[in-house]
Structures are given as C-alpha cells and as structure tokens.
Design a protein around this motif. Structure first.
Motif, PDB file in Angstrom:
ATOM      1  N   ASP A 134      36.762 100.723 116.142  1.00 48.60           N
ATOM      2  CA  ASP A 134      35.309 100.852 115.315  1.00 48.60           C
ATOM      3  C   ASP A 134      35.683 100.117 114.248  1.00 48.60           C
ATOM      4  OD1 ASP A 134      33.546 101.645 114.494  1.00 48.60           O
ATOM      5  OD2 ASP A 134      34.159 103.218 113.445  1.00 48.60           O
ATOM      6  N   LYS A 144      35.033  99.274 110.139  1.00 49.38           N
ATOM      7  CA  LYS A 144      34.526 100.249 108.783  1.00 49.38           C
ATOM      8  C   LYS A 144      34.800  99.275 107.947  1.00 49.38           C
ATOM      9  CE  LYS A 144      33.509 103.878 111.132  1.00 49.38           C
ATOM     10  NZ  LYS A 144      32.322 105.068 111.793  1.00 49.38           N
ATOM     11  N   THR A 162      37.824 110.169 106.855  1.00 52.16           N
ATOM     12  CA  THR A 162      38.635 109.104 109.218  1.00 52.16           C
ATOM     13  C   THR A 162      38.292 110.189 109.657  1.00 52.16           C
ATOM     14  OG1 THR A 162      40.582 110.638 108.485  1.00 52.16           O
ATOM     15  CG2 THR A 162      40.624 107.816 107.949  1.00 52.16           C
ATOM     16  N   ALA A 175      35.049 109.245 111.468  1.00 54.68           N
ATOM     17  CA  ALA A 175      34.785 107.366 112.520  1.00 54.68           C
ATOM     18  C   ALA A 175      35.965 107.574 113.448  1.00 54.68           C
ATOM     19  CB  ALA A 175      35.718 107.001 111.813  1.00 54.68           C
ATOM     20  N   ALA A 183      40.247 103.462 114.024  1.00 58.02           N
ATOM     21  CA  ALA A 183      39.536 103.193 113.405  1.00 58.02           C
ATOM     22  C   ALA A 183      39.910 101.826 112.159  1.00 58.02           C
ATOM     23  CB  ALA A 183      38.791 104.349 112.665  1.00 58.02           C
TER      24      ALA A 183
END
Length: 230
Positions: free
Chosen positions: A147, A149, A163, A166, A190
């Motif tokens: 992922d 960000k 976090t 996420a 992430a």
C-alpha cells in the motif's frame, strides 16, 4: 488472478460502496469508509486540530483534503505503471515524490508483480465489504500486500496509531483474497512517501497479522453496531 465483477459507486452526497455483479442483491461497504467511521477518539480529535490549523492559516480544510486525495490518486497511477514496467511521464508537480519512490530499495527484492489496483470483496462476515488494494507482490518468495501512502513535506514519520490504520486496511483485503481467491498473504508493507525525506516502509508479518485480524473484526463489528450500513 481473476478480477471479480465489482463496481465501485461514489454517490455525490453519500459514502462509497461496491456492487458485485455475481451477487446483485448485496451492497458492499467500502473498507476505507468503515475505517473512517470507526476511528479512535484520539484520531478524531487529531483530525479536528488539523482542520482548525487549516482554517487558522486561511485555508479550507475540505479543499486541502481534496488536493491530498488527488495527489494520492495521481501518484498511485504513476506507481502502478512503474511497477508494471512502463516508463510513466514524470509529473513536475510530484517530481520530488517520484524520485523518493524510485529510490526505495523495496523494488530490488520483488520476484513477481501478481497484480495491481485490484478490487476485492468479502460477504462471509458481519456485513459485506469491498475495496481496492494497490498491489500484490512476491518478495523473496513471500506473498505481500503493498500500500502506498503519500504525505506532505515537513512531516514526521507516521505514528503507531496511524500505521495501524494502514495495516488494518490491508487485513481487510487479506480476508477478501483468502475468501474469493484462496490466496494466503504472508506480509503487509505500507510505504509512506514524502517529497523531502526517504520513503518510510512499515511492515507486518507472522504473528503480528493476528493482531490486525482481530483489530479489523473489531472495527467491522463496531461499524455494524452503529447501524452505519444498511
């Protein structure tokens, strides 16, 4: 990996949701919407403080959120093309972000790009839910949910509370992948990307995945108990 016939619906005056052409009677709550509506009191308070700071600076917080969302969307599109071996055009506005993405050492360890920007769903729990993950990768022989960000300049590394959001989000996608594709995810990554400092990866694997499994179930039940989904 076969894509399910999921349709993302974004009402003008409502929350995002999904429909599944295989199961037209069901309405699937958006994973991101579930998380947004079940944040902790401390995170909700932090958001209020942020909004007030924007107002104090003469800015409209809603406009600033839209700008951040557009930046995230543009950089997700760029990263998807980059992962798939294309040479996407460097958007001048995001040049510093793109440099930090390219410099990230994670890419050197990828064995395979299984898929990118994939819609997934689940209807075997409290309520049906669905979402779109950024990428599913093979890294050093392990199946990894990835992922991206993006954050503004002059920001500290993300807090544990941030976090957790996420990683909890990726746990939702992990449930979907197991339920509909019989795929076991071994690890979450992430990647927080800034324009003025190296990208910051956050990992979870092994027994830690159980923590996020329990956290996601708790958030899902909380969402259902609030009767936020009908």
């Amino acid at each position: 990996m076969k894509q399910l016939p999921l349709i993302q619906i974004n009402p003008v005056n409502g929350d995002r949701y999904y429909r599944n052409e295989y199961k037209p009677s069901l309405k699937y709550a958006s994973v991101t919407n579930i998380l947004a509506n079940t944040i902790s009191k401390s995170m909700a308070y932090g958001l209020q403080i942020w909004r007030q700071k924007q107002i104090d600076a003469g800015l409209d917080p809603d406009i600033e959120l839209k700008k951040a969302a557009q930046r995230g969307s543009d950089l997700h599109d760029w990263t998807e093309k980059y992962l798939n071996g294309e040479a996407p055009r460097v958007i001048e506005e995001y040049k510093d972000y793109i440099e930090k993405i390219q410099q990230c050492p994670i890419w050197k360890h990828i064995d395979e790009i299984i898929c990118t920007e994939q819609k997934v769903c689940s209807d075997k729990n409290v309520i049906p839910f669905a979402g779109t993950f950024d990428a599913l990768l093979k890294i050093n022989g392990k199946t990894v949910l990835f992922d991206l960000k993006t954050k503004n300049a002059d920001k500290n590394i993300p807090t544990k509370e941030l976090t957790n959001e996420a990683l909890c989000q990726m746990q939702a996608y992990r449930v979907c992948l197991k339920e509909n594709h019989d795929m076991d995810v071994d690890r979450f990554i992430a990647l927080y990307v800034y324009p003025d400092q190296p990208a910051y990866p956050v990992h979870a694997s092994g027994e830690a995945l159980t923590i996020y499994e329990n956290l996601w179930i708790k958030r899902l039940r909380n969402f259902a108990e609030q009767q936020l989904w009908r």
